[in-house]
Design a protein around this motif. Structure first.
Motif, PDB file in Angstrom:
ATOM      1  N   VAL A   1       0.557  -1.231   0.272  1.00 24.61           N
ATOM      2  CA  VAL A   1      -0.231  -0.184   0.193  1.00 24.61           C
ATOM      3  C   VAL A   1       0.890   1.297  -0.134  1.00 24.61           C
ATOM      4  O   VAL A   1       1.488   1.457   0.751  1.00 24.61           O
ATOM      5  CB  VAL A   1      -0.958   0.103   1.119  1.00 24.61           C
ATOM      6  CG1 VAL A   1      -1.497   0.840   1.365  1.00 24.61           C
ATOM      7  CG2 VAL A   1      -1.649  -1.735   1.192  1.00 24.61           C
TER       8      VAL A   1
ATOM      9  N   ARG B   1      -5.294  -1.984   6.025  1.00 25.62           N
ATOM     10  CA  ARG B   1      -5.207  -2.695   4.271  1.00 25.62           C
ATOM     11  C   ARG B   1      -4.146  -3.525   4.046  1.00 25.62           C
ATOM     12  O   ARG B   1      -4.121  -4.845   3.231  1.00 25.62           O
ATOM     13  CB  ARG B   1      -5.339  -2.076   3.645  1.00 25.62           C
ATOM     14  CG  ARG B   1      -6.733  -1.320   3.686  1.00 25.62           C
ATOM     15  CD  ARG B   1      -7.488  -2.012   3.227  1.00 25.62           C
ATOM     16  NE  ARG B   1      -7.876  -2.352   1.938  1.00 25.62           N
ATOM     17  CZ  ARG B   1      -7.949  -3.796   1.662  1.00 25.62           C
ATOM     18  NH1 ARG B   1      -8.908  -4.713   1.991  1.00 25.62           N
ATOM     19  NH2 ARG B   1      -7.917  -3.813  -0.290  1.00 25.62           N
TER      20      ARG B   1
ATOM     21  N   TYR C   1      -3.258  -7.521   2.321  1.00 22.38           N
ATOM     22  CA  TYR C   1      -1.808  -7.899   1.430  1.00 22.38           C
ATOM     23  C   TYR C   1      -0.799  -9.369   2.159  1.00 22.38           C
ATOM     24  O   TYR C   1      -0.730 -10.005   0.881  1.00 22.38           O
ATOM     25  CB  TYR C   1      -0.647  -6.553   0.818  1.00 22.38           C
ATOM     26  CG  TYR C   1      -1.779  -5.853  -0.187  1.00 22.38           C
ATOM     27  CD1 TYR C   1      -1.373  -6.161  -1.073  1.00 22.38           C
ATOM     28  CD2 TYR C   1      -2.721  -4.855  -0.340  1.00 22.38           C
ATOM     29  CE1 TYR C   1      -1.975  -5.289  -2.683  1.00 22.38           C
ATOM     30  CE2 TYR C   1      -2.984  -4.274  -0.901  1.00 22.38           C
ATOM     31  CZ  TYR C   1      -2.448  -4.296  -2.450  1.00 22.38           C
ATOM     32  OH  TYR C   1      -3.589  -3.279  -3.491  1.00 22.38           O
TER      33      TYR C   1
ATOM     34  N   GLU D   1      -1.532  -0.651  -3.568  1.00 15.52           N
ATOM     35  CA  GLU D   1      -3.175   0.131  -3.217  1.00 15.52           C
ATOM     36  C   GLU D   1      -2.938   1.060  -3.133  1.00 15.52           C
ATOM     37  O   GLU D   1      -1.975   2.039  -2.463  1.00 15.52           O
ATOM     38  CB  GLU D   1      -4.076  -0.270  -2.370  1.00 15.52           C
ATOM     39  CG  GLU D   1      -5.541   0.026  -2.266  1.00 15.52           C
ATOM     40  CD  GLU D   1      -6.090  -0.974  -1.417  1.00 15.52           C
ATOM     41  OE1 GLU D   1      -6.298  -2.203  -1.673  1.00 15.52           O
ATOM     42  OE2 GLU D   1      -6.286  -0.692  -0.277  1.00 15.52           O
ATOM     43  N   ARG D   2      -3.432   2.400  -4.171  1.00 17.94           N
ATOM     44  CA  ARG D   2      -3.487   3.626  -2.969  1.00 17.94           C
ATOM     45  C   ARG D   2      -4.649   3.915  -2.046  1.00 17.94           C
ATOM     46  O   ARG D   2      -5.540   3.456  -2.330  1.00 17.94           O
ATOM     47  CB  ARG D   2      -3.655   4.534  -4.799  1.00 17.94           C
ATOM     48  CG  ARG D   2      -2.485   4.589  -5.497  1.00 17.94           C
ATOM     49  CD  ARG D   2      -2.891   5.089  -6.728  1.00 17.94           C
ATOM     50  NE  ARG D   2      -2.687   6.644  -6.126  1.00 17.94           N
ATOM     51  CZ  ARG D   2      -2.626   7.837  -6.636  1.00 17.94           C
ATOM     52  NH1 ARG D   2      -3.269   7.827  -7.893  1.00 17.94           N
ATOM     53  NH2 ARG D   2      -2.560   9.148  -6.472  1.00 17.94           N
TER      54      ARG D   2
ATOM     55  N   THR E   1      -7.856   5.588  -0.175  1.00 17.40           N
ATOM     56  CA  THR E   1      -9.343   6.341  -0.884  1.00 17.40           C
ATOM     57  C   THR E   1     -10.158   7.043   0.287  1.00 17.40           C
ATOM     58  O   THR E   1     -11.152   7.062  -0.249  1.00 17.40           O
ATOM     59  CB  THR E   1      -9.922   4.668  -1.433  1.00 17.40           C
ATOM     60  OG1 THR E   1      -9.938   3.780  -0.105  1.00 17.40           O
ATOM     61  CG2 THR E   1      -9.593   3.862  -2.406  1.00 17.40           C
TER      62      THR E   1
END
Length: 326
Positions: free
Chosen positions: A142, A272, A276, A292-293, A295
């Motif tokens: 992330v 998050r 992973y 992942e960026r 959100t």
């Protein structure tokens, strides 16, 4: 009769062997966890603790179905390569950590053991991966980076301080991101002058703030990163002593006196990271997991600081705030 007895025992042993093998518990995966700071627990406030809570929510229990091998840098970046190598030598199943510097140390130590990281740097610009969508190699995770928010912070500052004309930017050029360039663009659009204040090590901070005071900046924008996070309280205290407003991207700054922050919820992002870890331990290759960026973003306003600075936060800003510190 003896031969019959021996044959019976051999047969019994052969039948029992598969049963014994079935009774053996599954092999517990081992995670090599490199921590920039020191020991922590689930109740600690940091990002590593958020990962630990995320792992627990996913059903991982230390000593039962996962083994954790920790190494602590105690805030000393120069120790990261050595500690990363130690974990690799332990032949763990996965390497885990928070920070672009830790990601680099892992990548230099191994090209085969899966790596899961959370980082505030740009993974592509830092050359950790060729792209976020297709990281390839053995690293995924992330990123807390959302560069478009850098310009938004300048806009928020102008909204709160419409009379501001000159901004000081505290930033670490070694941190791989485009925030400074985004801030420059926003400042040009809003007719603001910028003063670059580079902070490459803790000892640079006092000189940088001194320059800001001599140049009569109206406020300081802090580009978030590992070094700045370590200096958050020193930055806000130094700014307060000169009645300078501070704006940054991480809520930790608002908690220690910054006027406002706008950026990703890093605690949620760290949880998050645990997702992973779970995916990789269950067999998914890091190369197949897009980085992942963020959100989820949050605006935190410190009205206590505003009062000290003699500022009135516009109702339009307060209405958008996710949290108001009074």
């Amino acid at each position: 009769m003896k031969e019959t007895g021996v044959a019976f025992l051999v047969t019994l042993a052969l039948l029992a062997a598969p049963l014994a093998a079935d009774a053996q518990p599954d092999r517990v995966p081992r995670i090599g966890w490199l921590v920039f700071g020191g020991p922590f627990s689930e109740t600690s406030p940091g990002l590593d603790a958020a990962i630990l809570r995320g792992l627990r929510e996913l059903g991982y229990v230390y000593g039962k179905n996962v083994a954790l091998q920790y190494r602590y840098a105690e805030g000393r970046a120069e120790r990261l390569p050595e500690l990363a190598t130690e974990l690799v030598r332990l032949k763990v199943d996965l390497l885990l950590g928070i920070g672009g510097d830790i990601a680099v140390a892992f990548q230099k130590a191994t090209s085969t053991i899966p790596i899961v990281v959370g980082t505030s740097t740009d993974p592509v610009r830092a050359r950790l991966v060729p792209s976020l969508a297709r990281p390839g190699g053995n690293l995924t995770g992330v990123t807390f980076l959302s560069e478009e928010l850098a310009a938004k912070r300048v806009e928020l500052l102008k909204e709160v301080m419409p009379g501001a004309s000159r901004l000081g930017v505290l930033w670490d050029p070694a941190h791989a991101d485009n925030d400074f360039q985004e801030i420059q663009g926003a400042a040009r659009r809003l007719g603001l002058r910028l003063l670059s204040l580079e902070v490459r090590r803790p000892g640079d901070l006092d000189a940088a703030v001194g320059t800001a005071v001599r140049e009569h900046v109206d406020a300081l924008i802090v580009v978030p990163g590992r070094l700045m996070a370590l200096l958050d309280k020193r930055i806000t205290e130094a700014a307060a002593s000169h009645r300078l407003a501070v704006i940054s991207g991480w809520r930790e700054f608002a908690s220690v006196g910054a006027l406002l922050t706008y950026g990703p919820n890093r605690l949620e992002g760290s949880k998050r990271v645990a997702y992973y870890v779970d995916r990789v331990l269950k067999g998914t290759k890091p190369a197949d997991l897009p980085i992942e960026r963020p959100t989820t973003f949050e605006l935190v306003v410190n009205t206590k600081t505003a009062k000290v600075l003699g500022l009135t936060i516009p109702p339009s800003v307060l209405a958008r705030a996710d949290e108001v510190i009074e």
